[in-house]
Design a protein around this motif. Structure first.
Motif, PDB file in Angstrom:
ATOM      1  N   HIS A 133       0.827  -1.203   0.000  1.00  0.00           N
ATOM      2  CA  HIS A 133       0.000   0.000   0.000  1.00  0.00           C
ATOM      3  C   HIS A 133       0.865   1.259   0.000  1.00  0.00           C
ATOM      4  CE1 HIS A 133       1.130  -0.526   4.187  1.00  0.00           C
ATOM      5  NE2 HIS A 133       0.786   0.730   4.418  1.00  0.00           N
ATOM      6  N   SER A 134       0.205   2.391  -0.144  1.00  0.00           N
ATOM      7  CA  SER A 134       0.895   3.682  -0.110  1.00  0.00           C
ATOM      8  C   SER A 134       0.231   4.581   0.929  1.00  0.00           C
ATOM      9  CB  SER A 134       0.843   4.366  -1.480  1.00  0.00           C
ATOM     10  OG  SER A 134       1.528   3.617  -2.451  1.00  0.00           O
ATOM     11  N   ILE A 135       1.040   5.383   1.578  1.00  0.00           N
ATOM     12  CA  ILE A 135       0.518   6.356   2.535  1.00  0.00           C
ATOM     13  C   ILE A 135       1.095   7.726   2.191  1.00  0.00           C
ATOM     14  CG2 ILE A 135       0.117   4.754   4.442  1.00  0.00           C
ATOM     15  CD1 ILE A 135       2.832   5.499   5.569  1.00  0.00           C
ATOM     16  N   GLY A 136       0.351   8.752   2.515  1.00  0.00           N
ATOM     17  CA  GLY A 136       0.821  10.094   2.198  1.00  0.00           C
ATOM     18  C   GLY A 136       0.301  11.116   3.189  1.00  0.00           C
ATOM     19  N   LYS A 137       1.014  12.209   3.297  1.00  0.00           N
ATOM     20  CA  LYS A 137       0.589  13.267   4.210  1.00  0.00           C
ATOM     21  C   LYS A 137       1.035  14.632   3.711  1.00  0.00           C
ATOM     22  CE  LYS A 137       4.620  12.418   7.187  1.00  0.00           C
ATOM     23  NZ  LYS A 137       5.062  12.020   8.545  1.00  0.00           N
ATOM     24  N   ILE A 138       0.339  15.638   4.221  1.00  0.00           N
ATOM     25  CA  ILE A 138       0.649  17.037   3.933  1.00  0.00           C
ATOM     26  C   ILE A 138       1.015  17.681   5.264  1.00  0.00           C
ATOM     27  CG2 ILE A 138      -0.243  19.216   3.022  1.00  0.00           C
ATOM     28  CD1 ILE A 138      -2.462  17.432   1.661  1.00  0.00           C
ATOM     29  N   ILE A 139       2.122  18.398   5.292  1.00  0.00           N
ATOM     30  CA  ILE A 139       2.556  19.047   6.530  1.00  0.00           C
ATOM     31  C   ILE A 139       2.732  20.542   6.291  1.00  0.00           C
ATOM     32  CG2 ILE A 139       4.248  19.075   8.395  1.00  0.00           C
ATOM     33  CD1 ILE A 139       5.161  16.299   7.464  1.00  0.00           C
ATOM     34  N   PHE A 140       2.023  21.339   7.076  1.00  0.00           N
ATOM     35  CA  PHE A 140       2.228  22.787   7.097  1.00  0.00           C
ATOM     36  C   PHE A 140       3.009  23.118   8.367  1.00  0.00           C
ATOM     37  CE2 PHE A 140      -1.507  22.644   4.344  1.00  0.00           C
ATOM     38  CZ  PHE A 140      -1.213  23.628   3.404  1.00  0.00           C
ATOM     39  N   PHE A 141       3.892  24.101   8.296  1.00  0.00           N
ATOM     40  CA  PHE A 141       4.664  24.439   9.493  1.00  0.00           C
ATOM     41  C   PHE A 141       5.193  25.872   9.424  1.00  0.00           C
ATOM     42  CE2 PHE A 141       7.084  22.139   6.342  1.00  0.00           C
ATOM     43  CZ  PHE A 141       8.197  22.938   6.120  1.00  0.00           C
ATOM     44  N   VAL A 142       5.305  26.492  10.592  1.00  0.00           N
ATOM     45  CA  VAL A 142       5.896  27.826  10.713  1.00  0.00           C
ATOM     46  C   VAL A 142       6.710  27.871  12.002  1.00  0.00           C
ATOM     47  CG1 VAL A 142       4.142  29.109   9.410  1.00  0.00           C
ATOM     48  CG2 VAL A 142       3.830  28.726  11.863  1.00  0.00           C
ATOM     49  N   GLN A 143       7.639  28.806  12.057  1.00  0.00           N
ATOM     50  CA  GLN A 143       8.476  28.985  13.245  1.00  0.00           C
ATOM     51  C   GLN A 143       8.191  30.344  13.873  1.00  0.00           C
ATOM     52  OE1 GLN A 143      12.647  28.409  12.524  1.00  0.00           O
ATOM     53  NE2 GLN A 143      13.209  28.578  14.676  1.00  0.00           N
ATOM     54  N   ASN A 182      -3.645  13.834   6.421  1.00  0.00           N
ATOM     55  CA  ASN A 182      -3.413  12.602   5.671  1.00  0.00           C
ATOM     56  C   ASN A 182      -3.996  12.715   4.266  1.00  0.00           C
ATOM     57  OD1 ASN A 182      -2.113  11.198   7.773  1.00  0.00           O
ATOM     58  ND2 ASN A 182      -4.076  10.597   8.659  1.00  0.00           N
ATOM     59  N   LEU A 183      -3.241  12.257   3.290  1.00  0.00           N
ATOM     60  CA  LEU A 183      -3.752  12.204   1.925  1.00  0.00           C
ATOM     61  C   LEU A 183      -4.712  11.022   1.809  1.00  0.00           C
ATOM     62  CD1 LEU A 183      -0.453  12.798  -0.091  1.00  0.00           C
ATOM     63  CD2 LEU A 183      -2.420  14.326  -0.043  1.00  0.00           C
ATOM     64  N   THR A 184      -5.772  11.204   1.065  1.00  0.00           N
ATOM     65  CA  THR A 184      -6.704  10.104   0.842  1.00  0.00           C
ATOM     66  C   THR A 184      -6.118   9.154  -0.207  1.00  0.00           C
ATOM     67  OG1 THR A 184      -7.891  11.207  -0.955  1.00  0.00           O
ATOM     68  CG2 THR A 184      -8.640  11.644   1.308  1.00  0.00           C
ATOM     69  N   GLU A 185      -6.675   7.968  -0.276  1.00  0.00           N
ATOM     70  CA  GLU A 185      -6.220   6.990  -1.266  1.00  0.00           C
ATOM     71  C   GLU A 185      -6.396   7.533  -2.682  1.00  0.00           C
ATOM     72  OE1 GLU A 185      -7.280   2.388  -2.631  1.00  0.00           O
ATOM     73  OE2 GLU A 185      -7.928   3.143  -0.676  1.00  0.00           O
ATOM     74  N   ASN A 186      -7.492   8.236  -2.904  1.00  0.00           N
ATOM     75  CA  ASN A 186      -7.763   8.809  -4.218  1.00  0.00           C
ATOM     76  C   ASN A 186      -6.757   9.910  -4.564  1.00  0.00           C
ATOM     77  OD1 ASN A 186      -9.366   9.084  -6.629  1.00  0.00           O
ATOM     78  ND2 ASN A 186     -10.226  10.964  -5.752  1.00  0.00           N
TER      79      ASN A 186
END
Length: 227
Positions: free
Chosen positions: A94-104, A124-128
């Motif tokens: 399977h595959s997994i994915g994510k989006i990360i936003f960040f600031v300091q 989290n990214l969806t399967e689609n």
């Protein structure tokens, strides 16, 4: 009776030191394994130098507690901009994915001094979405594009503007591509290719909606969007 207590006490001390030594050896072993994995990676010839990786990517990864891509299992694709990372990890099943936003955080008075406080949010990214991004990567052949310094006519002399970083990794090969301000480049087909890819990528993840949610929740008065 006293002698038995004394022996038990010495035994406890020895056991304590032995446990501590084993823990230290375990940590050293884990560190060595990660280091060996990195050392086995071959940097592709069309990648940028490690200068940008050390100055930007590794520094940011450490600040937001994200593993370097070389330390992950399977095949990886990672895209990053000043305050955003999109990461897809493809394993056998399977595959997994994510989006990360960040600031300091910057100081509250004048916003000139950086603080160690980091605010980040993961989605989290969806399967689609993962399927669409993989298809986009394949159709655009973005992985075949060399880093900007290898592209004829690409102006790399600048500090402002939007910079995009693409990283990919499989069992042995690692790529690190750096693209400074594609929208600033004039009549360069590769720059348009990068711009089109990023625009389509942002549509897939609905970047405006996520960015609005993230910015609304930033707890800092002043903040820096990293590099």
């Amino acid at each position: 009776m006293y002698q038995t207590k004394n022996i038990n006490s010495h035994f406890a001390i020895i056991l304590k030191h032995t446990s501590q030594s084993l823990m230290i050896l375990l940590l050293i072993s884990l560190f060595s394994c990660n280091k060996n994995v990195k050392n086995k990676m071959i940097l592709s010839k069309d990648s940028d130098t490690v200068f940008w990786k050390r100055r930007v990517t590794e520094k940011n990864n450490k600040l937001i507690a994200l593993k370097d891509i070389e330390e992950s299992k399977g095949e990886n694709f990672r895209f990053s901009t000043p305050n955003l990372i999109i990461d897809i990890n493809s394993l056998k099943s399977h595959s997994i994915g994510k989006i990360i936003f960040f600031v300091q955080k910057m100081d509250d008075e004048q916003g000139l001094k950086m603080k160690q406080d980091i605010f980040k949010k993961e989605y989290n990214l969806t399967e689609n979405q993962i399927k669409k991004i993989k298809l986009l990567i394949a159709q655009t052949k973005i992985k075949n594009l060399p880093s900007d310094k290898f592209i004829k006519g690409w102006n790399t002399n600048g500090n402002d503007g939007e910079t995009y970083i693409f990283e990919t990794k499989n069992d042995t090969l690692y790529t690190y591509k750096h693209y400074w301000s594609p929208d600033y480049q004039k009549r360069i087909l590769e720059a348009q290719q990068v711009e089109n890819f990023v625009n389509d990528l942002f549509k897939i993840i609905d970047i405006k909606k996520l960015e609005t949610q993230f910015i609304t929740n930033i707890p800092f008065k002043n903040y820096l969007m990293f590099y």
